[in-house]
Design a protein around this motif. Structure first.
Motif, PDB file in Angstrom:
ATOM      1  N   HIS A 178       0.820  -1.218   0.000  1.00 37.38           N
ATOM      2  CA  HIS A 178       0.000   0.000   0.000  1.00 37.38           C
ATOM      3  C   HIS A 178       0.852   1.266   0.000  1.00 37.38           C
ATOM      4  CE1 HIS A 178      -3.928  -1.979   0.436  1.00 37.38           C
ATOM      5  NE2 HIS A 178      -3.219  -2.910   1.064  1.00 37.38           N
ATOM      6  N   ARG A 231      -0.239   7.617   5.401  1.00 35.97           N
ATOM      7  CA  ARG A 231      -1.697   7.408   5.302  1.00 35.97           C
ATOM      8  C   ARG A 231      -2.004   6.151   4.489  1.00 35.97           C
ATOM      9  NH1 ARG A 231      -1.815  13.001   5.310  1.00 35.97           N
ATOM     10  NH2 ARG A 231      -1.661  13.165   3.049  1.00 35.97           N
ATOM     11  N   ARG A 232      -1.269   5.943   3.404  1.00 40.00           N
ATOM     12  CA  ARG A 232      -1.467   4.728   2.599  1.00 40.00           C
ATOM     13  C   ARG A 232      -1.119   3.474   3.407  1.00 40.00           C
ATOM     14  NH1 ARG A 232       1.280   7.969  -1.102  1.00 40.00           N
ATOM     15  NH2 ARG A 232       3.133   6.607  -1.041  1.00 40.00           N
ATOM     16  N   ASP A 245      -3.914   2.931   5.883  1.00 33.07           N
ATOM     17  CA  ASP A 245      -5.063   2.392   5.156  1.00 33.07           C
ATOM     18  C   ASP A 245      -4.847   0.917   4.798  1.00 33.07           C
ATOM     19  OD1 ASP A 245      -6.276   4.883   5.308  1.00 33.07           O
ATOM     20  OD2 ASP A 245      -5.815   5.431   3.227  1.00 33.07           O
ATOM     21  N   SER A 272       1.467  11.378   3.153  1.00 32.61           N
ATOM     22  CA  SER A 272       0.622  10.596   2.249  1.00 32.61           C
ATOM     23  C   SER A 272       1.078   9.134   2.222  1.00 32.61           C
ATOM     24  CB  SER A 272       0.600  11.190   0.838  1.00 32.61           C
ATOM     25  OG  SER A 272       1.877  11.152   0.244  1.00 32.61           O
TER      26      SER A 272
END
Length: 175
Positions: A75, A131-132, A135, A128
Motif C-alpha cells: 500500500h 496514510r497509505r 489504510d 501521504s
C-alpha cells in the motif's frame, strides 16, 4: 505459566539485524529491493526463531510480521499485492499468526513521538505515504476481523494494554 518467545522483524537473527539497520538508514534502497530484504529477514526469523519456539510449545509474540510488508511495500510503496502475497507465503512457509494487533493512530500523531533527528528513513516518508500504510493495515483488518484486534493507540497505555490482554487471554489454552 506460559513459555513466551519475543521476536522482532526485521531483526532478531544474524540475517535480520543487518537488514534492519540497512532499511532504516540506507539511501539507495528501491521499493523492490526493500521488499526482498524484508522477505529474506522474515524467512530467517521464521526458520530460526518462530518455528523452533512453536515446536517447543511456546507462544510467540512478534513485533511486525507479514502484514507490515503488505502495508508498507504494497500500500505504501505501490508494489503488486499478489507478488507480496507470494513472497510472504514463501518466506513464512504459510505460517500466519492467530492474532494481529494493530495499535492504530493517525500518521500526524505518530511523528510527534520522536524528534525529527531520531526518525529513520521510513519514518521520514511523507504523510501521504504513512496514510497509505495505515489504510493498508486497516484494509487487512477489515478483510479478516476474526484475526485482528484494532485499538486506538491514542488511548491511555493502560487501557490499550488491558484490551490487548483481554483478547489474548481469551485465546490461551488452560494451564
Amino acid at each position: 505459566g506460559y513459555e513466551v518467545s519475543l521476536a522482532i522483524e526485521p531483526g532478531g537473527t544474524p540475517t535480520g539485524e543487518p537488514v534492519r539497520q540497512g532499511v532504516k538508514s540506507g539511501t539507495d534502497i528501491t521499493p523492490l529491493s526493500e521488499l526482498f530484504l524484508f522477505s529474506a529477514a522474515r524467512a530467517a526469523l521464521v526458520e530460526s526463531v518462530i518455528v523452533p519456539a512453536l515446536k517447543k510449545g511456546e507462544i510467540v509474540v512478534c513485533d511486525r510480521y507479514l502484514y507490515s510488508t503488505v502495508a508498507y511495500q504494497g500500500h505504501g510503496r505501490g508494489l503488486d499485492l499478489d507478488t507480496i502475497a507470494d513472497l510472504n507465503q514463501t518466506a513464512t512457509g504459510g505460517l500466519t499468526p492467530q492474532l494481529a494487533v494493530l495499535l492504530d493512530m493517525p500518521p500526524g500523531h505518530t511523528s510527534m513521538r520522536k524528534a525529527s533527528a531520531e526518525l529513520d528513513r521510513i519514518e521520514r516518508e511523507s504523510q501521504s505515504f504513512h496514510r497509505r500504510v495505515r489504510d493498508g493495515y486497516l484494509e487487512q483488518a477489515r478483510l479478516d476481523p476474526e484475526h485482528w484486534l484494532v485499538l486506538d493507540a491514542s488511548e491511555p497505555i493502560d487501557d490499550v494494554g488491558r484490551a490487548v490482554w483481554a483478547r489474548v487471554a481469551s485465546m490461551l489454552p488452560s494451564t
